[in-house]
Design a protein around this motif. Structure first.
Motif, mmCIF file in Angstrom:
data_model
loop_
_atom_site.group_PDB
_atom_site.id
_atom_site.type_symbol
_atom_site.label_atom_id
_atom_site.label_comp_id
_atom_site.label_asym_id
_atom_site.label_seq_id
_atom_site.Cartn_x
_atom_site.Cartn_y
_atom_site.Cartn_z
ATOM 1 N N PRO A 238 0.836 -1.205 0.000
ATOM 2 C CA PRO A 238 0.000 0.000 0.000
ATOM 3 C C PRO A 238 0.869 1.253 0.000
ATOM 4 C CG PRO A 238 -0.772 -1.569 1.647
ATOM 5 C CD PRO A 238 0.549 -2.076 1.154
ATOM 6 N N VAL A 239 0.353 2.313 -0.569
ATOM 7 C CA VAL A 239 1.094 3.575 -0.649
ATOM 8 C C VAL A 239 1.516 4.041 0.735
ATOM 9 C CG1 VAL A 239 0.924 6.022 -1.265
ATOM 10 C CG2 VAL A 239 -0.038 4.286 -2.791
ATOM 11 N N LEU A 240 0.664 3.846 1.723
ATOM 12 C CA LEU A 240 0.975 4.313 3.069
ATOM 13 C C LEU A 240 2.222 3.627 3.621
ATOM 14 C CD1 LEU A 240 0.003 6.252 5.248
ATOM 15 C CD2 LEU A 240 -1.370 4.391 6.205
ATOM 16 N N LEU A 241 2.412 2.356 3.296
ATOM 17 C CA LEU A 241 3.615 1.661 3.749
ATOM 18 C C LEU A 241 4.846 2.136 2.989
ATOM 19 C CD1 LEU A 241 2.288 -1.972 4.329
ATOM 20 C CD2 LEU A 241 3.225 -0.417 6.048
ATOM 21 N N ASP A 242 4.693 2.458 1.707
ATOM 22 C CA ASP A 242 5.801 3.056 0.957
ATOM 23 C C ASP A 242 6.237 4.354 1.617
ATOM 24 O OD1 ASP A 242 5.882 1.082 -1.007
ATOM 25 O OD2 ASP A 242 4.458 2.115 -2.303
ATOM 26 N N GLN A 243 5.269 5.166 2.001
ATOM 27 C CA GLN A 243 5.566 6.451 2.642
ATOM 28 C C GLN A 243 6.228 6.247 4.002
ATOM 29 O OE1 GLN A 243 1.628 8.141 2.664
ATOM 30 N NE2 GLN A 243 1.805 8.990 0.593
ATOM 31 N N PHE A 244 5.795 5.209 4.715
ATOM 32 C CA PHE A 244 6.388 4.925 6.018
ATOM 33 C C PHE A 244 7.847 4.527 5.877
ATOM 34 C CE2 PHE A 244 7.305 1.427 9.139
ATOM 35 C CZ PHE A 244 7.547 2.249 10.224
ATOM 36 N N VAL A 245 8.141 3.680 4.899
ATOM 37 C CA VAL A 245 9.522 3.256 4.681
ATOM 38 C C VAL A 245 10.391 4.461 4.341
ATOM 39 C CG1 VAL A 245 11.051 1.914 3.187
ATOM 40 C CG2 VAL A 245 8.910 0.908 4.018
ATOM 41 N N GLU A 246 9.894 5.332 3.479
ATOM 42 C CA GLU A 246 10.644 6.542 3.117
ATOM 43 C C GLU A 246 10.858 7.416 4.349
ATOM 44 O OE1 GLU A 246 10.281 10.369 0.042
ATOM 45 O OE2 GLU A 246 8.741 8.792 0.067
ATOM 46 N N TYR A 247 9.822 7.557 5.160
ATOM 47 C CA TYR A 247 9.899 8.338 6.393
ATOM 48 C C TYR A 247 10.947 7.754 7.339
ATOM 49 C CZ TYR A 247 8.284 9.973 11.027
ATOM 50 O OH TYR A 247 8.211 10.498 12.302
ATOM 51 N N THR A 248 10.979 6.442 7.471
ATOM 52 C CA THR A 248 11.909 5.767 8.371
ATOM 53 C C THR A 248 13.349 5.890 7.893
ATOM 54 O OG1 THR A 248 10.177 4.169 8.951
ATOM 55 C CG2 THR A 248 12.431 3.570 9.503
ATOM 56 N N ARG A 249 13.546 5.803 6.577
ATOM 57 C CA ARG A 249 14.890 5.918 6.021
ATOM 58 C C ARG A 249 15.446 7.332 6.155
ATOM 59 N NH1 ARG A 249 13.687 2.431 0.491
ATOM 60 N NH2 ARG A 249 14.081 0.347 1.371
ATOM 61 N N GLU A 250 14.568 8.312 6.098
ATOM 62 C CA GLU A 250 15.009 9.697 6.193
ATOM 63 C C GLU A 250 15.230 10.126 7.638
ATOM 64 O OE1 GLU A 250 11.962 11.892 4.276
ATOM 65 O OE2 GLU A 250 12.663 11.458 2.233
ATOM 66 N N LYS A 251 14.505 9.542 8.560
ATOM 67 C CA LYS A 251 14.543 9.988 9.948
ATOM 68 C C LYS A 251 15.920 9.865 10.601
ATOM 69 C CE LYS A 251 11.407 10.241 13.842
ATOM 70 N NZ LYS A 251 12.432 10.629 14.791
ATOM 71 N N PRO A 252 16.676 8.774 10.381
ATOM 72 C CA PRO A 252 18.012 8.708 11.001
ATOM 73 C C PRO A 252 18.900 9.874 10.601
ATOM 74 C CG PRO A 252 17.359 6.557 10.225
ATOM 75 C CD PRO A 252 16.340 7.531 9.699
ATOM 76 N N ALA A 253 18.793 10.282 9.326
ATOM 77 C CA ALA A 253 19.624 11.407 8.857
ATOM 78 C C ALA A 253 19.185 12.698 9.541
ATOM 79 C CB ALA A 253 19.484 11.550 7.344
ATOM 80 N N GLU A 254 17.859 12.868 9.730
ATOM 81 C CA GLU A 254 17.349 14.058 10.405
ATOM 82 C C GLU A 254 17.803 14.077 11.857
ATOM 83 O OE1 GLU A 254 13.177 13.962 9.951
ATOM 84 O OE2 GLU A 254 13.187 14.330 7.797
ATOM 85 N N ASP A 255 17.737 12.902 12.503
ATOM 86 C CA ASP A 255 18.156 12.823 13.914
ATOM 87 C C ASP A 255 19.642 13.134 14.077
ATOM 88 O OD1 ASP A 255 15.582 12.116 14.512
ATOM 89 O OD2 ASP A 255 15.987 9.952 14.627
ATOM 90 N N ALA A 256 20.423 12.710 13.092
ATOM 91 C CA ALA A 256 21.855 12.928 13.169
ATOM 92 C C ALA A 256 22.186 14.423 13.059
ATOM 93 C CB ALA A 256 22.574 12.168 12.047
ATOM 94 N N ASN A 257 21.341 15.174 12.339
ATOM 95 C CA ASN A 257 21.570 16.601 12.154
ATOM 96 C C ASN A 257 21.054 17.454 13.313
ATOM 97 O OD1 ASN A 257 22.789 16.256 9.652
ATOM 98 N ND2 ASN A 257 20.811 16.262 8.579
ATOM 99 N N CYS A 258 20.305 16.807 14.240
ATOM 100 C CA CYS A 258 19.768 17.546 15.358
ATOM 101 C C CYS A 258 20.868 17.731 16.405
ATOM 102 C CB CYS A 258 18.587 16.799 15.993
ATOM 103 S SG CYS A 258 17.132 16.759 14.930
ATOM 104 N N PRO A 259 21.086 18.970 16.901
ATOM 105 C CA PRO A 259 22.132 19.172 17.917
ATOM 106 C C PRO A 259 21.736 18.531 19.231
ATOM 107 C CG PRO A 259 20.786 21.165 17.608
ATOM 108 C CD PRO A 259 20.390 20.201 16.537
ATOM 109 N N ASN A 260 22.718 18.055 19.930
ATOM 110 C CA ASN A 260 22.489 17.455 21.240
ATOM 111 C C ASN A 260 22.282 18.580 22.253
ATOM 112 O OD1 ASN A 260 22.514 16.093 23.641
ATOM 113 N ND2 ASN A 260 24.262 14.797 23.110
ATOM 114 N N MET A 261 21.079 18.607 22.848
ATOM 115 C CA MET A 261 20.738 19.718 23.742
ATOM 116 C C MET A 261 21.179 19.434 25.167
ATOM 117 S SD MET A 261 19.373 21.782 21.627
ATOM 118 C CE MET A 261 18.663 22.978 22.732
#
Length: 262
Positions: A238-261
């Motif tokens: 389903p399209v929703l699962l495709d979007q979830f996989v894309e979201y999951t693959r992108e999230k580690p990169a976003e987390d890595a760019n977040c400064p440690n507070m």
């Protein structure tokens, strides 16, 4: 007897002559034996109390039902156990509303409505389960629950049933909050990726879950690695699962760019 065909009436008389039993008993055994007199007679002599036992079981099941029904009826006059009765039943079974065994009970009774059991559902379900008390029902549910983790087909049956049971009869999809609650009940902490799935749905989807998505999520959890490394982007997901996989693959990169507070 008046409703029977001539041939059937003759068989009833023959059965009665051979067994010295009443016409009602004869009809029960003949119906059970596809109206074969020889088979019906043999069945009677092997188990002369068969239908008496069934009648006693039905009486016990009805008494069990009445404990929680309190003569409740729906708009069509159908006897049922309503929400208050269901809560008392769960209390006697020592089960919380979020226990997977509650869904198993609904499945085995083939319940059409949440928090409600009709007499017909109750009788058929308890007869199939062969229980007629809270103690015996709890033991049976414990047994059935233990089988789920060892038998994928039984778990799938419960999983597929839950979608129809959990949604409103007038709706084609399952409300998001209900879907999330049922996934938690069904899976518990078995699949850590479900926390990411919930995060994605709350942030990016915010809508009801379709039957297709519900059904295929189980296959997704069974075959796709938590890091999505073996996910087939060209597969029939389903399209929703495709979007979830894309979201999951992108999230580690976003987390890595977040400064440690901290």
């Amino acid at each position: 007897m008046n409703r029977l065909k001539t041939d059937q009436r003759n068989k009833v008389k023959k059965f009665c002559q051979w067994t010295q039993k009443t016409e009602d008993v004869a009809i029960n055994y003949l119906t059970k034996s596809s109206w074969n007199v020889d088979v019906a007679t043999e069945l009677y002599f092997q188990n002369p109390n068969m239908f008496e036992t069934q009648a006693n079981d039905k009486n016990k099941i009805e008494k069990f039902f009445t404990t929680y029904a309190n003569d409740s009826r729906d708009n069509c006059g159908v006897r049922k156990i309503g929400p208050n009765g269901v809560l008392r039943l769960l209390n006697d079974l020592q089960l919380g509303p979020m226990d997977r065994r509650v869904l198993l009970l609904a499945l085995k009774l083939k319940a059409a409505t949440q928090c409600e059991f009709t007499w017909e559902e109750w009788l058929a379900g308890m007869t199939a389960l062969r229980v007629s008390s809270a103690n015996s029902l709890r033991s049976r549910l414990d047994q059935l629950d233990s089988e789920l983790d060892d038998d994928g087909s039984k778990f799938r049956e419960l999983y597929i049933f839950t979608f129809s049971y959990g949604k409103q009869a007038s709706q084609r999809s399952l409300e998001l909050e209900n879907a999330l609650a049922y996934w938690n009940i069904l899976f518990g902490d078995r699949y850590p990726v479900l926390s990411k799935w919930e995060d994605f749905l709350r942030k990016e989807h915010k809508a009801a879950i379709s039957r297709d998505t519900w059904n295929l999520l189980l296959d997704f959890l069974l075959v796709v690695e938590p890091d999505m490394s073996n996910y087939d982007d060209d597969g029939a997901w389903p399209v929703l699962l495709d979007q979830f996989v894309e979201y999951t693959r992108e999230k580690p990169a976003e987390d890595a760019n977040c400064p440690n507070m901290y």
